[in-house]
Scaffold this active site. Structure first.
Site, PDB file in Angstrom:
ATOM      1  CG  ASP A 317      -2.106  -0.899   1.058  1.00  0.00           C
ATOM      2  OD1 ASP A 317      -2.825  -0.767   0.060  1.00  0.00           O
ATOM      3  OD2 ASP A 317      -2.304  -1.762   1.923  1.00  0.00           O
ATOM      4  CE1 TYR A 401      -9.307  -4.211   5.484  1.00  0.00           C
ATOM      5  CE2 TYR A 401      -7.828  -3.073   6.983  1.00  0.00           C
ATOM      6  CZ  TYR A 401      -8.593  -4.174   6.669  1.00  0.00           C
ATOM      7  OH  TYR A 401      -8.649  -5.236   7.532  1.00  0.00           O
TER       8      TYR A 401
HETATM    9 CU    CU Z   1      -7.788  -6.970   6.990  1.00  0.00          CU
END
Ligand code: CU
Length: 656
Positions: A317, A401
């Site tokens: 990420d 997320y």
């Molecule tokens: Cu997770």
């Protein structure tokens, strides 16, 4: 109550006009550096600015500056993707003159996916007839309601190496209406690949229709009472939550001047970069240095489902997107509570212009339970103290997320790092009645594939100066025998990590192994070298097979701790360009230099994480899951550093 802080970083003490060498780039500096490169190199529209970031001076330059020496040159590092040439360049610009100190083409790399590419990929997939056909097959007619998330393209199969093209591999979800949580409706089995240099859809793979889950999964107060929602709360929000106000009648106990923060005995500088987000520099306690620089160096989220939609979900990420760029603007009373100060984050856009992320960093104090207590049970004499902590935090959104990052400074000299994982789990669809082998059903037709989260934190230490060493300390039982007649004896066995041939260290959680960073040139009053210890927590084992392409992508995860010698250019556990890389850069390459680690400038790289086996309770938005680690003083002080915490207010807290 909040007070906003002027982003201009005032100088300290003797350097009345110069910014501190570690002050983050201002908007004007970012734009000046980008303009200078454009002009000097004759760059046109096809030259895209991936990163414009402070090229931090070396540690010895900063130390010299703080001792009253000259300010080091203000240098800016630029990373450029020249779309037309399919080439990557990096350069160093000096400010304020704009001189180009260095400019070169970097072969065989793909820099991070840029925000404009992120958005463009979604648009061009939406217009692709093959993708549209795949949507129609699934009964999706309104393509504008589709969310096409450009997942990165890991180099785990042929044709996607850094010289093969510049790719993302978008996956699709679909909203019922514009306000719907689209992640409730995954379109499983459709994988696309986009070339970001040519902005074309390279391929659309369709592995067959899995019904798109229909149940809604909204989390706004207005929608949770909808009986169609999973879960649903017929009564609406709970009514028995009484106000809880944090009042600091005399204002906050910390002071912030530009990006310089002082709080009680702590003193540090705050930084912010497009790739790393929050960075802390020059952390000291009572004017004694502990840390030169700490930052999150990389994240890796490998999914453990071999299904065609999920096996390429192997995201780095930070290295592949840049989490600083994805930082939220925080709101008072929501993200942090109490007397808050905010700092802005300033990053670049892909034209080389500056973008200010307002309120990117939150500063506040928290009560943290008791600091210490003892009751003399014979006399009834009680002493107890409260613990206060200083919190420096930021929150990022990476697609579905959220990661909330917290650095905590405590009154007893402890430094803690915590990541709170939240947001919406990345998911897939299952046919009715099917139980996935590599995931957990969280709602009708929706499952969360198993995945791991790894976080690597780079800890550039400076314990009472830069001459440090690292011991691995493993509590170990003494052998049975005449010296250990009842078999109780154990000792804290210390092994010096002498050089980089010993760089990779394993955890031993059942033994309670830890690592101690000491300065053997500085002794405490007991004659011991002063030190801090890294207490590992949340250490997990990677499930990627050693030697596999997934393993090569993030070799750092195979050892929870690496120790290397300081080098200003070694900042990232997976190297500068992990996107589509074949692996081998970063920590394995740094450690291969076999440098000395004894009584020198050392850097620790600690990896912690969590194996995420989703729960139905993670749906539709996941309750925060906190993980992290601590740095504890270990002989840095003699005695409990928080013994001087004042007695809590009111006579009722202590009595004799
Ligand atoms: Cu997770």
């Amino acid at each position: 109550m909040a007070f906003l802080v002027d982003a201009q970083d005032a100088a300290d003490g003797t350097h009345a006009s110069a910014p501190h060498p570690l002050a983050p780039l201002t908007a004007a500096e970012i734009e000046a550096a980008a303009s200078a490169v454009k002009a000097a190199k004759g760059l046109g529209e096809t030259a895209r600015f991936v990163y414009v970031s402070l090229y931090e001076p070396s540690k010895h330059e900063v130390v010299a500056f703080e001792a009253g020496g000259d300010a080091p040159k203000r240098l800016v590092k630029v990373v450029i993707r020249e779309r037309e040439e399919h080439a990557t360049y990096e350069g160093i610009v000096s400010l304020p003159d704009g001189a180009i100190a260095d400019y070169k083409r970097v072969a065989g790399v793909q820099p991070s996916v840029m925000f404009e590419e992120f958005m463009a990929a979604e648009d061009i997939v939406r217009k692709d007839p093959r993708w549209q056909e795949a949507m129609r097959k699934r009964g999706i007619a309104n393509f504008d309601l589709c969310m096409i998330d450009p997942w990165s393209t890991p180099n785990v199969e042929p044709g996607v190496g850094p010289d093969d093209g510049r790719f993302v591999s978008p996956l699709t979800w679909v909203r019922d209406d514009p306000d719907d949580n689209g992640y409730a409706h995954p379109v499983d089995g459709v994988v696309t690949k986009v070339d970001l240099d040519t902005l074309t859809v390279v391929s659309v793979e369709d592995y067959g229709v899995v019904p798109v889950p229909k149940k809604k999964a909204n989390y706004s107060t207005a929608k949770i009472s909808d009986p169609e929602n999973v879960p649903h709360f017929p009564e609406g929000p709970r009514q028995d939550v009484k106000p809880l106000d944090i009042a600091q009648h005399e204002g906050p106990g910390f002071h912030v001047d530009g990006y310089h923060l002082t709080w009680q005995k702590w003193d540090l500088r705050i930084g912010f970069t497009a790739r790393e987000g929050l960075v802390l520099h020059r952390i000291s306690y009572d004017k004694r240095s502990i840390v030169h620089r700490v930052s999150l160096s990389e994240m890796f989220v490998p999914y453990g489902d071999p299904g065609p939609t999920h096996y390429r979900k192997l995201v780095l990420d930070e290295g592949e997107y840049g989490i600083g760029l994805l930082t939220n603007s925080l709101e008072l009373g929501c993200d942090c509570l109490g007397e808050i100060a905010y700092l802005d984050g300033v990053v670049n856009d892909n034209d080389g212009k500056a973008v200010t992320l307002p309120n990117a960093i939150c500063l506040h104090e928290e009560d943290h339970g008791i600091a210490w207590k003892h009751t003399d049970f014979r006399t009834g004499y009680v002493e107890v103290r409260r613990m206060r902590r200083m919190v420096i935090s930021s929150i990022v959104t990476v697609g579905n997320y959220e990661y909330a990052y917290y650095w905590y400074l405590y009154q007893d000299g402890t430094i803690e790092y915590e990541v709170k994982l939240t947001g919406v789990i990345s998911n897939g669809a299952v046919k009715p009645g099917q139980q996935p082998e590599h995931g957990v059903v969280v709602a009708p037709g929706v499952y969360g594939p198993h995945h791991q989260h790894f976080f690597n934190v780079r800890l550039d230490m400076a314990v009472d100066g830069t001459s440090n060493r690292v011991y691995e300390v493993t509590p170990t039982a003494d052998p049975a025998g005449p010296e250990n007649p009842v078999g109780n004896a154990w000792r804290a066995k210390e092994v010096l990590i002498a050089d980089e041939t010993m760089a990779r260290r394993e955890a031993d959680p059942l033994a309670g192994r830890f690592w101690k960073i000491t300065n053997d040139n500085v002794k405490n009053e007991l004659g011991q070298p002063v030190g801090y210890k890294l207490m590992p927590q949340h250490v997990i084992r990677p499930f990627a097979h050693p030697g596999s392409a997934v393993a090569r992508r993030a070799p750092f995860m195979f050892s929870p701790l690496w120790v290397t010698a300081y080098d200003r250019d070694e900042l990232f556990a997976t190297g500068d360009y992990p996107n589509q890389a074949a692996g081998g850069a970063g920590l394995p390459a740094f450690a291969a230099r076999e440098r000395n680690l004894t009584d020198t400038d050392v850097v620790l790289w600690f990896t912690f994480g969590t194996n995420h086996v989703a729960r139905p309770e993670d749906w539709p938005v996941m309750p925060v899951h906190p993980i992290g680690f601590k740095l504890l003083p270990s002989g840095f002080f003699v005695g409990n550093p928080s013994l001087d915490n004042p007695q809590p207010g009111g006579d009722h807290c202590h009595h004799d």
